[in-house]
Design an enzyme around this catalytic site. Structure first.
Site, PDB file in Angstrom:
ATOM      1  N   ASP A  82       0.706  -1.273  -0.081  1.00  0.00           N
ATOM      2  CA  ASP A  82       0.054   0.367  -0.094  1.00  0.00           C
ATOM      3  C   ASP A  82       0.377   1.105   0.156  1.00  0.00           C
ATOM      4  O   ASP A  82       1.083   1.266   0.847  1.00  0.00           O
ATOM      5  CB  ASP A  82      -1.045  -0.596   1.479  1.00  0.00           C
ATOM      6  CG  ASP A  82      -1.192   0.611   1.402  1.00  0.00           C
ATOM      7  OD1 ASP A  82      -1.908   1.781   0.175  1.00  0.00           O
ATOM      8  OD2 ASP A  82      -2.374   1.423   2.397  1.00  0.00           O
TER       9      ASP A  82
ATOM     10  N   ASP B 109      -2.052   5.916  -4.995  1.00  0.00           N
ATOM     11  CA  ASP B 109      -2.218   5.163  -3.827  1.00  0.00           C
ATOM     12  C   ASP B 109      -2.271   3.590  -4.491  1.00  0.00           C
ATOM     13  O   ASP B 109      -3.381   3.615  -4.585  1.00  0.00           O
ATOM     14  CB  ASP B 109      -3.558   5.851  -3.459  1.00  0.00           C
ATOM     15  CG  ASP B 109      -3.775   4.730  -2.125  1.00  0.00           C
ATOM     16  OD1 ASP B 109      -3.184   3.708  -1.430  1.00  0.00           O
ATOM     17  OD2 ASP B 109      -4.805   5.271  -1.252  1.00  0.00           O
TER      18      ASP B 109
END
Length: 216
Positions: A11, A207
């Site tokens: 992430d 992201d």
């Protein structure tokens, strides 16, 4: 040691690495592997110094995401991923988690790849530990996102992205060392600009932990 296998999300929208621990009783912790420190020969306590007093074991952390929360303690153990091994890597041993993403998601932990400034409770992003321990020839990571079942997506470490793209790569400066934030001039629908950003541009975060594209 011996190895315990986890399924994690890599992430770029967070900086903390955590795994559901042996003491987590929520059903979401049991789906894709739990970290059991009692069964690892390389587990080590994490200590933090509090002023001039004694060092305190297991600094605790609490992280709130848009889709849930986790809490636990910071520990150290060896971590292997993508053919590399980190000695005494720092990460979170989660004792409680709650949220829709954890109940519905197909993962058992998160490896945060953003900058140290976003990390909580004396944690340190795993890729920064990769850099410190000099386990790659090139300190790079990349994602290959596939739309074919017979050719799975993958995370690539070092210079292994070669051969996975055509044409030239375009580099964009990171303008804020927290998220992977770059400057975007505008959005276009067809050949029409939407005028969404001011003249100096918008700041957008890349992201890998979400599939949503959002803006003001």
């Amino acid at each position: 040691t011996p190895a315990q296998s986890m399924r994690v999300i890599y992430d770029t929208g967070s900086s903390n690495t955590w795994l559901p621990g042996h003491d987590c009783k929520e059903t979401s912790c049991d789906k894709y592997g739990k970290y059991n420190r009692h069964q690892s020969h390389t587990f080590a306590e994490m200590y933090t110094q509090e002023g001039l007093g004694e060092a305190k074991a297991h600094p605790h952390f609490f992280i709130k995401y848009g889709s849930g929360l986790v809490r636990g303690k910071v520990v150290m153990d060896d971590i292997a991923m993508g053919g590399i091994r980190l000695k005494k890597a720092r990460f979170g041993d989660v004792t409680y988690e709650n949220g829709h993403a954890f109940r519905k998601g197909h993962f058992s932990g998160i490896v945060g790849l953003a900058f140290p400034s976003l990390a909580a409770a004396n944690m340190y992003p795993l890729f920064d530990q990769v850099i410190d321990q000099k386990v790659l020839n090139k300190n790079e990571f990349a994602f290959y996102l596939s739309n074919r079942i017979d050719k799975p997506s993958r995370l690539m470490l070092g210079d292994s992205a070669k051969g996975s793209y055509t044409g030239q790569l375009h580099h964009h400066n990171v303008v804020e060392n927290n998220y992977w934030t770059v400057r975007m001039l505008d959005l276009m629908v067809g050949d029409k600009r939407l005028g969404m950003c001011p003249p100096q541009g918008c700041r957008v975060a890349m992201d890998s932990g979400t599939s949503l594209v959002t803006g003001p």
